[in-house]
Design a protein around this motif. Sequence first.
Motif, PDB file in Angstrom:
ATOM      1  N   PHE A   1       1.011  -1.150  -0.097  1.00  0.00           N
ATOM      2  CA  PHE A   1       0.070  -0.150   0.002  1.00  0.00           C
ATOM      3  C   PHE A   1       0.888   1.359   0.010  1.00  0.00           C
TER       4      PHE A   1
ATOM      5  N   ILE B   1      -3.597   0.771  -8.671  1.00  0.00           N
ATOM      6  CA  ILE B   1      -4.551   0.147  -8.214  1.00  0.00           C
ATOM      7  C   ILE B   1      -4.488  -1.432  -8.680  1.00  0.00           C
TER       8      ILE B   1
ATOM      9  N   LEU C   1      -1.658  -2.979  -7.612  1.00  0.00           N
ATOM     10  CA  LEU C   1      -1.787  -3.682  -5.978  1.00  0.00           C
ATOM     11  C   LEU C   1      -2.594  -5.032  -6.003  1.00  0.00           C
ATOM     12  N   GLU C   2      -3.692  -4.842  -6.884  1.00  0.00           N
ATOM     13  CA  GLU C   2      -4.650  -5.957  -6.927  1.00  0.00           C
ATOM     14  C   GLU C   2      -3.765  -7.047  -7.515  1.00  0.00           C
TER      15      GLU C   2
ATOM     16  N   VAL D   1      -7.604  -9.012   1.052  1.00  0.00           N
ATOM     17  CA  VAL D   1      -7.237  -7.572   0.613  1.00  0.00           C
ATOM     18  C   VAL D   1      -7.352  -7.387  -0.631  1.00  0.00           C
ATOM     19  N   HIS D   2      -6.915  -8.530  -1.479  1.00  0.00           N
ATOM     20  CA  HIS D   2      -7.026  -8.408  -2.841  1.00  0.00           C
ATOM     21  C   HIS D   2      -8.614  -7.921  -3.447  1.00  0.00           C
TER      22      HIS D   2
ATOM     23  N   VAL E   1      -9.529  -4.361  -2.312  1.00  0.00           N
ATOM     24  CA  VAL E   1      -9.047  -3.378  -2.977  1.00  0.00           C
ATOM     25  C   VAL E   1      -9.846  -3.164  -4.410  1.00  0.00           C
ATOM     26  N   TRP E   2     -10.221  -4.518  -4.934  1.00  0.00           N
ATOM     27  CA  TRP E   2     -11.164  -4.744  -5.992  1.00  0.00           C
ATOM     28  C   TRP E   2     -12.630  -3.679  -5.686  1.00  0.00           C
TER      29      TRP E   2
ATOM     30  N   LEU F   1     -11.496   0.186  -4.049  1.00  0.00           N
ATOM     31  CA  LEU F   1     -10.763   1.095  -4.807  1.00  0.00           C
ATOM     32  C   LEU F   1     -10.608   1.052  -6.317  1.00  0.00           C
ATOM     33  N   ASP F   2     -11.029  -0.185  -6.958  1.00  0.00           N
ATOM     34  CA  ASP F   2     -11.118  -0.305  -8.175  1.00  0.00           C
ATOM     35  C   ASP F   2     -12.623  -0.075  -8.830  1.00  0.00           C
TER      36      ASP F   2
ATOM     37  N   LEU G   1      -3.672   6.081  -5.712  1.00  0.00           N
ATOM     38  CA  LEU G   1      -4.516   4.626  -5.337  1.00  0.00           C
ATOM     39  C   LEU G   1      -6.037   4.933  -4.909  1.00  0.00           C
TER      40      LEU G   1
END
Lengths: 221, 269
Positions: free
Chosen positions: A29, A42, A45-46, A91-92, A95-96, A99-100, B239
Amino acid sequence: MVAVLNRWVRHVPPWTLYLAGLAHIVWLFWLGETGGLGPEPINALERALGETGLKLIIVGLAITPVMKVARINLIRFRRAIGLTAFLYISVHLLVWLLLDVFLLSEIWADIVKRPYITVGMAGFALLVPLAVTSNDWSVRRMGAAAWKRLHRLTYAAAVLGAVHNVMLAKTWAAEPLTYLAVMIALLVLRLRWRTKPRSGNAGGMGRARQGPEPVGKGMSA
Amino acid sequence: VGGLGLIGAGRARAETLEPNSFEDITSYNNFYEFGFDKGDPVKYAGALTTEPWRIEIDGLVERPGSYALDEIVSAMTIEERIYRFRCVEAWSMVVPWNGFELADLLTWAGVKPGAKYVAFETLYRPKEMPAQRGGSIDWPYREGLRLDEAMHPLTLMATGLYGKPMPKQNGAPIRLVVPWKYGFKSIKSIVKITLTDKQPETTWNMLQPQEYGFYANVNPQVDHPRWSQARERVIGGGLFSAKKPTLMFNGYEDEVAGLYDGMDLETFY
């Protein structure tokens, strides 16, 4: 050599894996926020989270074969490896979600309309009962045989995760196909060992077998 | 020229576009000849030699031949065009390109009557382009446009960005830019241009015809089979940036929609 390794490994407490996983996630992160993951953090990170999750599942599934073949006993880390994999994949997914995609309508549309998302979500859904029962209390309560049967779902989740990874690439890329091939190889290995004449033991490769076996055939020191 | 008003509209729009940084534009690329990861082109494109560079122009043209890049460029007018760039993978950037109109080049070469399409080819040089040594794509990379798309004043042959010569990872020394189409149409490192009367084969369409059409116009209403095209991730937002809605024809609807009058854009995706 193997004996030394096995002795050394006994001195490493499994909780260090959780700590390492958490620290790595925080680090990812931080990298994302400071430009270390490139101009599109993003997706990066994914990917980093998902791929590390897949790798940990491979490591977890490889523990028994490694013990059978190389006599290296890492069984005491298996639960920590599995749970850390679950942490990465959770967490994957977060994030999707956050954040995605973010839009609730689009999240649902993606899950039902996009096969690679459907497959990924199915894999995640299979991991949830495994994570929830990854504790001594659940093993005792369910009984070892039932617990082991349940945890064979790991293979299904692993293959779904690897397929999810193959499907999201724009073309056939070597790396996702390698993950999938390794998952399938591990599954085939597991099935072949199971079909060897060992009837009467519903538990598959139970804990009882894992103890004496490495000693029985002698060390390749 | 009828194009004047059109360019004026483009310029008015350009003022509201904030270009991505040079760093973003040159470090996040798809250039499969150098690898499938976005970071591969900047890592490996250094090995590409771009001098000397020749472009073969053939097919239905008055002056076919193999031309040195310098000869072509010196006959053209280079200008800056700040365009949105929308990848089929649902991310986007804004790039300040330098280049000339493809129409000028085609006029210079002389288009013969009967020509309906323009086909392009990227350099094939496995020694310098490592992924060309692998087999998953039928190299060289190929793209194509209908002649009226190619002659459209927005269609650019770009030789640089940010006033600098085209970086290798972005398709040095010369590439196509078709701002209302998904990025893969904007073929890089061009060595061959063919005027033809048949719709040319194009690389992504050959690979996955149900996913990548010949037209590949940016269209938020027609999803890619595996993901939505309704929104896009703007590169460089960090982010915590939300996706933004994708515009019809990538925001160039006023200029180009007329090219597709009467066509079903779901069939001709």
